[in-house]
Design an enzyme around this catalytic site. Sequence first.
Site, PDB file in Angstrom:
ATOM      1  N   SER A  59       0.826  -1.207   0.000  1.00 26.04           N
ATOM      2  CA  SER A  59       0.000   0.000   0.000  1.00 26.04           C
ATOM      3  C   SER A  59       0.863   1.260   0.000  1.00 26.04           C
ATOM      4  CB  SER A  59      -0.991  -0.002   1.166  1.00 26.04           C
ATOM      5  OG  SER A  59      -0.325  -0.017   2.407  1.00 26.04           O
ATOM      6  N   ASP A  76      16.370   2.922   1.833  1.00 22.25           N
ATOM      7  CA  ASP A  76      15.819   3.897   2.766  1.00 22.25           C
ATOM      8  C   ASP A  76      15.515   5.181   2.002  1.00 22.25           C
ATOM      9  OD1 ASP A  76      15.665   6.006   4.872  1.00 22.25           O
ATOM     10  OD2 ASP A  76      16.264   4.355   6.177  1.00 22.25           O
ATOM     11  N   ASN A 132      18.155  -0.460  15.877  1.00 23.83           N
ATOM     12  CA  ASN A 132      17.774   0.455  16.956  1.00 23.83           C
ATOM     13  C   ASN A 132      16.691  -0.216  17.789  1.00 23.83           C
ATOM     14  OD1 ASN A 132      19.469   2.426  15.802  1.00 23.83           O
ATOM     15  ND2 ASN A 132      17.821   3.112  14.463  1.00 23.83           N
ATOM     16  N   ALA A 138      16.815   5.232  19.612  1.00 27.63           N
ATOM     17  CA  ALA A 138      16.406   6.003  18.431  1.00 27.63           C
ATOM     18  C   ALA A 138      15.583   5.184  17.439  1.00 27.63           C
ATOM     19  CB  ALA A 138      17.595   6.661  17.736  1.00 27.63           C
ATOM     20  N   GLN A 139      14.772   4.244  17.953  1.00 27.94           N
ATOM     21  CA  GLN A 139      13.877   3.494  17.064  1.00 27.94           C
ATOM     22  C   GLN A 139      12.656   4.349  16.780  1.00 27.94           C
ATOM     23  OE1 GLN A 139      12.659  -0.378  18.505  1.00 27.94           O
ATOM     24  NE2 GLN A 139      11.564  -0.844  16.619  1.00 27.94           N
ATOM     25  N   SER A 140      12.441   4.649  15.505  1.00 26.75           N
ATOM     26  CA  SER A 140      11.312   5.515  15.141  1.00 26.75           C
ATOM     27  C   SER A 140      10.159   4.758  14.489  1.00 26.75           C
ATOM     28  CB  SER A 140      11.786   6.646  14.218  1.00 26.75           C
ATOM     29  OG  SER A 140      12.377   6.125  13.058  1.00 26.75           O
ATOM     30  N   HIS A 145      13.778  -3.772  12.223  1.00 26.62           N
ATOM     31  CA  HIS A 145      14.444  -3.549  10.949  1.00 26.62           C
ATOM     32  C   HIS A 145      15.943  -3.398  11.158  1.00 26.62           C
ATOM     33  CE1 HIS A 145      13.172   0.390  12.512  1.00 26.62           C
ATOM     34  NE2 HIS A 145      14.174   0.953  11.840  1.00 26.62           N
ATOM     35  N   HIS A 147      19.362  -1.795   9.535  1.00 26.45           N
ATOM     36  CA  HIS A 147      19.912  -0.820   8.598  1.00 26.45           C
ATOM     37  C   HIS A 147      21.225  -1.378   8.071  1.00 26.45           C
ATOM     38  CE1 HIS A 147      17.415   2.688   9.923  1.00 26.45           C
ATOM     39  NE2 HIS A 147      17.378   1.986  11.034  1.00 26.45           N
TER      40      HIS A 147
END
Length: 159
Positions: A59, A76, A132, A138-140, A145, A147
């Site tokens: 989506s 990213d 993270n 700092a996991q947003s 996931h 990186h």
Amino acid sequence: MAAAIVAAALRVTRRVTVTTGYLQVRGASRVPERDEVSKAQEAVSGVAPTIFSRIIDRSIPADILYEDQQCLVFRDVAPQAPVHLLVIPKKPIPRISQAEEQDKQLLGHLLLVATQTAKAEGLGDGYRLVINDGKLGAQSVYHLHLHILGGRQLGWPPG
């Protein structure tokens, strides 16, 4: 001669420019350095669907490089290095600290896929894997996931 010019141009386009308070990566717009930290401070665990679950169900579009039954790898949209990829499991695990014994095989698979993808992206001289965890990490986005960061010399310590 032409090969030398192309190689020089690639080195220039991969360069990261740091200006006071801002990061600019490969022609990306200026992004405040602390933007991800601010996002992490505001992020709420348990809110569904996450942006990653929406990428999995298509989506939201993404530049997907790899997919199998267990995970996806994509670029990213706000790269912090010349190569910045994300590896996400299709199973919605909110945080690495919430992974369970039954996730052991999946976690190993994510690491192997990250390694194979890094090689395919030409990161043979090295790269960094980052996970993270939580607000202070700092996991947003509360969907596990990894990186993959590379394409330039990375600094140490990272935080």
